[in-house]
Enzyme design. Sequence first.
Site, PDB file in Angstrom:
ATOM      1  N   LYS A 283      -9.080   9.203   2.394  1.00 13.25           N
ATOM      2  CA  LYS A 283      -8.216  10.087   3.160  1.00 13.25           C
ATOM      3  C   LYS A 283      -8.849  11.474   3.274  1.00 13.25           C
ATOM      4  O   LYS A 283      -9.540  11.917   2.352  1.00 13.25           O
ATOM      5  CB  LYS A 283      -6.856  10.239   2.471  1.00 13.25           C
TER       6      LYS A 283
ATOM      7  N   ARG B 207       0.523  -2.585   0.042  1.00 13.94           N
ATOM      8  CA  ARG B 207       0.959  -3.955   0.327  1.00 13.94           C
ATOM      9  C   ARG B 207       0.297  -4.973  -0.603  1.00 13.94           C
ATOM     10  O   ARG B 207       0.850  -6.036  -0.872  1.00 13.94           O
ATOM     11  CB  ARG B 207       0.682  -4.291   1.797  1.00 13.94           C
TER      12      ARG B 207
END
Length: 502
Positions: A278, A352
């Site tokens: 990021k 996830r």
Amino acid sequence: MLDIDWTTEEPAVTAGQLLVVPLRSGHDPEAITQRFGAAVRDAVARVPFAGKPGESFAFTRERDGVIQHVTLMGADALTEPASLRQLAHDAAREAQRVGASQLVLDLHGADGLPAEGDDALRVGNLVAQGVQLGTYVYDRFLSESNRRPSSLRSVTAWGRSAAPTEGSNRGRIVADAIARARDLGNGPPALVTPSYLAQVAADMVAALAAEGHDVKLTVLDADECKARGMGCFLGVGQGSDEPPKFIHLAYSPKGESKARVALIGKGVTFDSGGYSLKPTDGMLDMKLDMCGAAAVIGSFEGAVRLGVPYELHALVAAAENLVSGKAYKLGDVLTASNGKTVEINNTDAEGRLTMADAMVYASKLEPALMIDFATLTGACIIALGPRIAGVMTNDQALHDDWMAAAARSGEDMWRLPLPSNLKEQLKSKVADMRNTGERWGGALTAGLFLSEFTEGIRWMHIDIAGPAMASKAYGVTTPGASGVPVATILELLSGPIQLEQS
């Protein structure tokens, strides 16, 4: 904890008191004249004060030799849960601003506020939530000179009935659960590690057990998770020196359980994005990537203290997603605990993966239903904005129960689809599936990925990427972790749940 009581008689004026009077848009100026005099009415007209939420007019007056603070506060219809909770919250904030030790919240003239029955309990609950959250602050790392202790000690709600008193205790418990979730989210990542979450869970269970509740805690370390085949969860955590922890909180009600319910919270205590790194701006708030875990831990504590009639299991697969020579890489293939293999095409789609193994673990408990909560996708924020959670399920009955609970709690949710044709995007040439699809519809393909790990259990996915964290204050939310959707979880667990899928 604030002392909160209800009365049908006008409270006596005392030193250090703030009187808050809600006024709606279109209020009658002559009502101000009758109560406070023409001078106040004319001053309000000059501001001008229209009675919209966020507007206020403050003054002081002398009564019986005592100076009383008074604030006229704009408010929406107080029959709306979010409006009532916000009014109480804003009133508590105002009390602290003026240094008041007692708040008198005047609800006796508010149109439509119920006086008896279940609605009165709801009002008591929402008001107690609001005023208690109005005193919330995360000041653990502030020096003593920079702390601002709350002046507010007691709240008297002046209504048409004292019946809401009974709901106040529930509101306190809900607010405490929200505060617990906020504290966990607001803590710096060097403090709130997977081991820290496990210790918080241990301390919580010890305290609840001492109160006589039937609660248990299981914490699995990396070796135990490996023995259970949790390759996706362990793959995410392998780049950090902080060991991953799988946390399982369990509660049995005193009476016969109506059903077994599993709550699963994303517990990535810091998310760098891994090798799909990021940028700085995207990483600044990633201590908050465990807000799903914070929500289920806080909700577990609240549910036990409320004595909900369901056997409850709160599950958190806690890990850090960092970059190192040990970190999982683009192109790796991980194997989940149900045997499905996942090709990694984005290491920043890590939540996830942790949730997949947690869902398989939950399914082995054979719950009647399981719900997961995760700050899962930026795509959900793009779709719904920063204040609305995305709800995904193909179970209409479960969706309806959840949305009704959210409406009663004043938290904003919106349903998103799970279109099966988008599963095509998750196909892989080297594994059973990939962990991400295309950019467009990213929140939906994340939900579809999770749907591969339900193991036939009734399931709902709540993407809280937007409302779980706030960049600025709104409603009852302060900047940082919001505690959403703790109030809705507790409302759902306190009421009847349809136990058959539709």
